[in-house]
Design a protein around this motif. Structure first.
Motif, PDB file in Angstrom:
ATOM      1  N   HIS A 149      19.041  34.246 128.034  1.00 16.62           N
ATOM      2  CA  HIS A 149      19.657  35.290 128.853  1.00 16.62           C
ATOM      3  C   HIS A 149      21.146  34.977 128.852  1.00 16.62           C
ATOM      4  O   HIS A 149      21.537  33.850 129.152  1.00 16.62           O
ATOM      5  CB  HIS A 149      19.131  35.279 130.282  1.00 16.62           C
ATOM      6  CG  HIS A 149      19.783  36.316 131.136  1.00 16.62           C
ATOM      7  ND1 HIS A 149      19.273  37.586 131.256  1.00 16.62           N
ATOM      8  CD2 HIS A 149      20.922  36.297 131.864  1.00 16.62           C
ATOM      9  CE1 HIS A 149      20.064  38.297 132.047  1.00 16.62           C
ATOM     10  NE2 HIS A 149      21.079  37.526 132.427  1.00 16.62           N
ATOM     11  N   HIS A 181      26.338  46.381 126.201  1.00 21.56           N
ATOM     12  CA  HIS A 181      25.296  45.569 125.580  1.00 21.56           C
ATOM     13  C   HIS A 181      25.413  45.627 124.060  1.00 21.56           C
ATOM     14  O   HIS A 181      25.242  44.605 123.388  1.00 21.56           O
ATOM     15  CB  HIS A 181      23.920  46.031 126.033  1.00 21.56           C
ATOM     16  CG  HIS A 181      23.602  45.634 127.439  1.00 21.56           C
ATOM     17  ND1 HIS A 181      22.324  45.470 127.894  1.00 21.56           N
ATOM     18  CD2 HIS A 181      24.395  45.375 128.503  1.00 21.56           C
ATOM     19  CE1 HIS A 181      22.343  45.119 129.163  1.00 21.56           C
ATOM     20  NE2 HIS A 181      23.593  45.060 129.550  1.00 21.56           N
ATOM     21  N   GLN A 189      18.343  38.419 126.149  1.00 16.80           N
ATOM     22  CA  GLN A 189      18.454  39.365 127.252  1.00 16.80           C
ATOM     23  C   GLN A 189      19.893  39.300 127.733  1.00 16.80           C
ATOM     24  O   GLN A 189      20.449  38.202 127.850  1.00 16.80           O
ATOM     25  CB  GLN A 189      17.481  38.937 128.344  1.00 16.80           C
ATOM     26  CG  GLN A 189      17.477  39.801 129.562  1.00 16.80           C
ATOM     27  CD  GLN A 189      16.533  39.237 130.605  1.00 16.80           C
ATOM     28  OE1 GLN A 189      16.567  38.056 130.908  1.00 16.80           O
ATOM     29  NE2 GLN A 189      15.679  40.083 131.135  1.00 16.80           N
TER      30      GLN A 189
END
Length: 77
Positions: free
Chosen positions: A34, A51, A70
Motif C-alpha cells: 500500500h 492514481h 494499493q
C-alpha cells in the motif's frame, strides 16, 4: 522476485519529485504494498488521474515483480 519498498518509492519519486511516500507491506512478503503518496502535482486532478500518475511511475512491474499495489493519494495541505 519481490520488489522492495525502497525501489517502489524511488520510481514514484522519479516521476513525482516532490512526493512524500509511505510504503506499507500488506502481506509481509514484499510484493503486496500500500503506497500513501502526497504530491502537489495532484492538485486539480481527479482521484483516478492521481492514481494513474502513480501507476505510470511503476510501469509494467505491477503483476510482475510487484504482485499488487494499493494506492492512496493526497494533495499537501
Amino acid at each position: 522476485m519481490a520488489m522492495p519498498a525502497a525501489e517502489i518509492e524511488a520510481l514514484i519519486r522519479a516521476a513525482l519529485p516532490d512526493a512524500e511516500v509511505e510504503m506499507i507491506d500488506l502481506a509481509g512478503d514484499n510484493d503486496h504494498w500500500h503506497a500513501r503518496v502526497t504530491s502537489a502535482a495532484f492538485a486539480g486532478k481527479s482521484r483516478v488521474a492521481q492514481h494513474k500518475m502513480v501507476y505510470a511511475a511503476i510501469g509494467e512491474r505491477v503483476g510482475g515483480e510487484l504482485h499488487a499495489l494499493q494506492v492512496t493519494t493526497a494533495v499537501p495541505k
